[in-house]
Design a protein around this motif. Structure first.
Motif, PDB file in Angstrom:
ATOM      1  N   TRP A  72      56.580  29.392  48.447  1.00 33.23           N
ATOM      2  CA  TRP A  72      55.438  28.584  48.015  1.00 33.23           C
ATOM      3  C   TRP A  72      54.228  29.469  47.711  1.00 33.23           C
ATOM      4  O   TRP A  72      53.463  29.194  46.787  1.00 33.23           O
ATOM      5  CB  TRP A  72      55.097  27.512  49.054  1.00 33.23           C
ATOM      6  CG  TRP A  72      56.133  26.428  49.066  1.00 33.23           C
ATOM      7  CD1 TRP A  72      56.975  26.107  50.086  1.00 33.23           C
ATOM      8  CD2 TRP A  72      56.482  25.551  47.988  1.00 33.23           C
ATOM      9  NE1 TRP A  72      57.820  25.103  49.711  1.00 33.23           N
ATOM     10  CE2 TRP A  72      57.543  24.732  48.436  1.00 33.23           C
ATOM     11  CE3 TRP A  72      56.009  25.383  46.696  1.00 33.23           C
ATOM     12  CZ2 TRP A  72      58.124  23.762  47.617  1.00 33.23           C
ATOM     13  CZ3 TRP A  72      56.594  24.411  45.887  1.00 33.23           C
ATOM     14  CH2 TRP A  72      57.639  23.608  46.359  1.00 33.23           C
ATOM     15  N   ALA A  73      54.079  30.547  48.503  1.00 36.37           N
ATOM     16  CA  ALA A  73      52.992  31.495  48.232  1.00 36.37           C
ATOM     17  C   ALA A  73      53.204  32.119  46.853  1.00 36.37           C
ATOM     18  O   ALA A  73      52.252  32.285  46.089  1.00 36.37           O
ATOM     19  CB  ALA A  73      52.957  32.573  49.307  1.00 36.37           C
ATOM     20  N   TYR A  74      54.452  32.406  46.523  1.00 34.18           N
ATOM     21  CA  TYR A  74      54.749  32.998  45.219  1.00 34.18           C
ATOM     22  C   TYR A  74      54.446  31.994  44.096  1.00 34.18           C
ATOM     23  O   TYR A  74      53.923  32.375  43.044  1.00 34.18           O
ATOM     24  CB  TYR A  74      56.217  33.459  45.144  1.00 34.18           C
ATOM     25  CG  TYR A  74      56.497  34.179  43.857  1.00 34.18           C
ATOM     26  CD1 TYR A  74      56.173  35.517  43.715  1.00 34.18           C
ATOM     27  CD2 TYR A  74      57.025  33.515  42.762  1.00 34.18           C
ATOM     28  CE1 TYR A  74      56.374  36.179  42.517  1.00 34.18           C
ATOM     29  CE2 TYR A  74      57.238  34.160  41.559  1.00 34.18           C
ATOM     30  CZ  TYR A  74      56.912  35.494  41.447  1.00 34.18           C
ATOM     31  OH  TYR A  74      57.098  36.143  40.250  1.00 34.18           O
ATOM     32  N   VAL A 114      52.216  29.652  44.160  1.00 34.38           N
ATOM     33  CA  VAL A 114      50.749  29.621  44.014  1.00 34.38           C
ATOM     34  C   VAL A 114      50.300  30.862  43.231  1.00 34.38           C
ATOM     35  O   VAL A 114      49.496  30.769  42.294  1.00 34.38           O
ATOM     36  CB  VAL A 114      50.061  29.576  45.411  1.00 34.38           C
ATOM     37  CG1 VAL A 114      48.551  29.737  45.285  1.00 34.38           C
ATOM     38  CG2 VAL A 114      50.389  28.272  46.126  1.00 34.38           C
ATOM     39  N   PHE A 115      50.857  32.006  43.600  1.00 43.20           N
ATOM     40  CA  PHE A 115      50.522  33.271  42.935  1.00 43.20           C
ATOM     41  C   PHE A 115      50.824  33.180  41.432  1.00 43.20           C
ATOM     42  O   PHE A 115      49.987  33.532  40.590  1.00 43.20           O
ATOM     43  CB  PHE A 115      51.325  34.391  43.606  1.00 43.20           C
ATOM     44  CG  PHE A 115      51.440  35.660  42.816  1.00 43.20           C
ATOM     45  CD1 PHE A 115      50.364  36.525  42.716  1.00 43.20           C
ATOM     46  CD2 PHE A 115      52.641  36.011  42.198  1.00 43.20           C
ATOM     47  CE1 PHE A 115      50.477  37.706  41.987  1.00 43.20           C
ATOM     48  CE2 PHE A 115      52.756  37.179  41.481  1.00 43.20           C
ATOM     49  CZ  PHE A 115      51.660  38.030  41.367  1.00 43.20           C
ATOM     50  N   PHE A 175      48.533  36.921  45.838  1.00 39.74           N
ATOM     51  CA  PHE A 175      49.707  36.549  46.629  1.00 39.74           C
ATOM     52  C   PHE A 175      49.301  36.266  48.079  1.00 39.74           C
ATOM     53  O   PHE A 175      49.721  35.271  48.661  1.00 39.74           O
ATOM     54  CB  PHE A 175      50.745  37.668  46.572  1.00 39.74           C
ATOM     55  CG  PHE A 175      52.054  37.272  47.182  1.00 39.74           C
ATOM     56  CD1 PHE A 175      52.943  36.499  46.463  1.00 39.74           C
ATOM     57  CD2 PHE A 175      52.369  37.634  48.475  1.00 39.74           C
ATOM     58  CE1 PHE A 175      54.146  36.099  47.030  1.00 39.74           C
ATOM     59  CE2 PHE A 175      53.565  37.244  49.051  1.00 39.74           C
ATOM     60  CZ  PHE A 175      54.457  36.481  48.319  1.00 39.74           C
ATOM     61  N   VAL A 203      49.111  28.287  51.704  1.00 42.48           N
ATOM     62  CA  VAL A 203      50.318  27.564  52.131  1.00 42.48           C
ATOM     63  C   VAL A 203      50.305  27.396  53.655  1.00 42.48           C
ATOM     64  O   VAL A 203      50.598  26.319  54.179  1.00 42.48           O
ATOM     65  CB  VAL A 203      51.590  28.318  51.661  1.00 42.48           C
ATOM     66  CG1 VAL A 203      52.834  27.737  52.284  1.00 42.48           C
ATOM     67  CG2 VAL A 203      51.697  28.262  50.143  1.00 42.48           C
ATOM     68  N   GLY A 246      47.605  33.021  48.206  1.00 38.39           N
ATOM     69  CA  GLY A 246      48.593  31.939  48.118  1.00 38.39           C
ATOM     70  C   GLY A 246      49.265  31.705  49.454  1.00 38.39           C
ATOM     71  O   GLY A 246      49.428  30.564  49.888  1.00 38.39           O
ATOM     72  N   TYR A 247      49.607  32.790  50.115  1.00 40.73           N
ATOM     73  CA  TYR A 247      50.283  32.687  51.414  1.00 40.73           C
ATOM     74  C   TYR A 247      49.353  32.029  52.440  1.00 40.73           C
ATOM     75  O   TYR A 247      49.761  31.134  53.175  1.00 40.73           O
ATOM     76  CB  TYR A 247      50.691  34.080  51.891  1.00 40.73           C
ATOM     77  CG  TYR A 247      51.537  34.059  53.139  1.00 40.73           C
ATOM     78  CD1 TYR A 247      52.845  33.593  53.098  1.00 40.73           C
ATOM     79  CD2 TYR A 247      51.033  34.484  54.360  1.00 40.73           C
ATOM     80  CE1 TYR A 247      53.622  33.551  54.233  1.00 40.73           C
ATOM     81  CE2 TYR A 247      51.804  34.448  55.508  1.00 40.73           C
ATOM     82  CZ  TYR A 247      53.097  33.988  55.436  1.00 40.73           C
ATOM     83  OH  TYR A 247      53.866  33.934  56.570  1.00 40.73           O
ATOM     84  N   VAL A 274      48.369  30.802  39.677  1.00 39.01           N
ATOM     85  CA  VAL A 274      47.027  31.381  39.509  1.00 39.01           C
ATOM     86  C   VAL A 274      47.053  32.474  38.433  1.00 39.01           C
ATOM     87  O   VAL A 274      46.152  32.545  37.595  1.00 39.01           O
ATOM     88  CB  VAL A 274      46.481  31.928  40.863  1.00 39.01           C
ATOM     89  CG1 VAL A 274      45.154  32.648  40.668  1.00 39.01           C
ATOM     90  CG2 VAL A 274      46.305  30.804  41.863  1.00 39.01           C
ATOM     91  N   LEU A 305      44.795  32.393  35.157  1.00 34.44           N
ATOM     92  CA  LEU A 305      43.880  33.485  34.810  1.00 34.44           C
ATOM     93  C   LEU A 305      44.214  34.048  33.435  1.00 34.44           C
ATOM     94  O   LEU A 305      43.319  34.372  32.649  1.00 34.44           O
ATOM     95  CB  LEU A 305      43.960  34.610  35.852  1.00 34.44           C
ATOM     96  CG  LEU A 305      43.330  34.322  37.209  1.00 34.44           C
ATOM     97  CD1 LEU A 305      43.516  35.504  38.138  1.00 34.44           C
ATOM     98  CD2 LEU A 305      41.837  34.023  37.061  1.00 34.44           C
TER      99      LEU A 305
END
Lengths: 268, 163
Positions: free
Chosen positions: B100-102, B104-105, A20, A27, A23-24, B108, B112
């Protein structure tokens, strides 16, 4: 066995948290790289580019100068610019004589407002909201970023070193179309709301003006059409409407005879 | 806690190995069908689990491991889908950097998960055990634990005379 399970859960949670955080970070880096892109063009180059565009605009559009409407616009702009914490631009605001409802920013802090937009506004505060949004595009260097993204950095450099004039015209078209990415529009909106508050102008005027355009179903340009028909834009209106000002905020009205401004522009 | 002994690869029938591998591979097809709503894969896993769990402990373990690991993956993806749809339809929420970070998380994590599932499928086809973090030992406990009812059943004959 229990301690092993606990350890495994901790490992899994750590991996999750790391993913996470990664990802942050990613971004953040992506949005920063957009900003960095604009810094490939120096402020001096941006000013040069702006001067090239200015010449073309003067050839293409009649402007409104030295009358009450122009001085009203300068008064609104002055209030906004003085509310900026810092700025690297020497802002110039010009009215273009056209029925079109539009406003755009060219590089170097030059902002143009069409008389059609001023005639549509019911108060100087509504025009201030549009100007604040355009200042947001300038301050966040959206125009330069857009030009580099759409035309490439080499095209920008070529124009600056006296390249093909048709490319400059093409660039100007892109700038006048005033079509930015959703992220840039959001960023400019947020900037504008804050700036309006700092300038003691009610940020609700932004929602009011956008809503008016939407309600009147105007013959707006591509950018505004995009703005009014996309569901995302209701969100922008809503955000402006719900923007919370500081507790001691008191709006200071402009001492401008708005009817006179509109009458003067109509008679031009 | 008592556990049944683990079978070695040469003690496991080819059909069992294929069924165990199928628990992981079936998920890929189900994911493709289920997109963009990541639920079909979970339903398919549940069905596959209930059909195959009685065949052997080796199959039971792999089916259960595949099913258990799909629960968090499905939840993670569902949160992304619901959050995204809420942003699209509601005026209240915006696509923030955290969102957006979530995304991506979630992407991924899913990637995986696909990778470890492929490895697990390969190992299962070879007749080997392969333990995912947390879920592997959990599935092993459920599939290989000796239950009191197991011994009771073994003592009591299944076929009895009518009187």
């Amino acid at each position: 066995m229990q301690s092993k399970t606990l350890r495994d859960i901790l490992v899994l949670l750590t991996i999750g948290a790391a993913l996470f955080a990664g990802g942050y970070f990613l971004v953040r880096e992506i949005s920063k790289s957009d900003y960095d892109l604009s810094y490939q063009v120096s402020l001096e180059q941006e000013e040069e580019l702006g001067n090239l565009f200015k010449d073309l605009i003067w050839d293409k559009y009649p402007t409104v100068k030295d009358n009450y409407a122009d001085s009203a616009l300068q008064q609104i702009a002055k209030r906004l610019v003085s509310a900026l914490d810092t700025t690297e631009y020497r802002y110039q605001f010009t009215i273009i004589k056209s029925k079109e409802v539009n406003a755009f920013t060219i590089p170097g802090g030059n902002i143009y407002v069409f008389s059609g937009l001023i005639e549509l506004a019911d108060s100087p505060e509504e025009v201030a909201a549009v100007l604040a949004h355009e200042i947001g595009h300038a301050e966040k260097r959206h125009v330069v970023t857009k030009l580099i993204n759409e035309m490439s950095m080499s095209a920008v450099v070529a124009v600056l070193s006296g390249g093909d004039p048709s490319v400059i015209t093409q660039m100007l078209q892109s700038v006048i179309s005033n079509r930015f990415s959703r992220e840039h529009e959001d960023e400019a909106d947020k900037f504008a709301l804050q700036l309006l508050e700092n300038a003691n102008i009610s940020p609700k005027n932004m929602a009011k003006f956008f809503q008016k355009m939407s309600d009147e179903n105007l013959d707006y340009n591509e950018d505004l059409e995009f703005m009014m028909t996309h569901p995302h834009n209701n969100k922008r209106i809503e955000r402006a409407r719900k923007y919370k000002t500081r507790n001691n905020f008191i709006a200071e009205p402009f001492t401008i005879d708005w009817e006179r401004v509109k009458k003067e522009l109509k008679s031009e | 806690m008592e556990f049944y002994p683990l079978q070695q690869p040469d003690e496991i029938a080819e059909r069992e190995k294929e069924d165990a591998m199928g628990a992981y591979l079936m998920m890929f097809a189900a994911v493709a069908i289920g997109l963009p709503l990541p639920i079909i894969n979970l339903i398919a896993s549940i069905i596959y689990y209930f059909i195959n769990r009685k065949k052997s402990r080796f199959i039971h373990f792999h089916c259960l491991q595949a099913l258990l690991t799909q629960i968090p993956t499905t939840v993670i993806n569902w949160v992304a889908v619901i959050w995204g749809v809420t942003i699209l339809v509601s005026d209240q929420y915006e696509a923030t950097e955290i969102f957006w970070a979530y995304v991506v998380f979630a992407a991924v994590c899913t990637f995986l998960y696909f990778i470890v599932s492929i490895v697990a499928a390969y190992k299962a086809r070879q007749g080997k055990m392969y333990y995912f973090l947390v879920f592997g030992p959990w599935a092993y406990q459920i599939a290989y634990r000796v239950r009191p009812t197991d011994t009771m059943q073994s003592n009591e004959p299944l076929n009895k005379p009518p009187f």
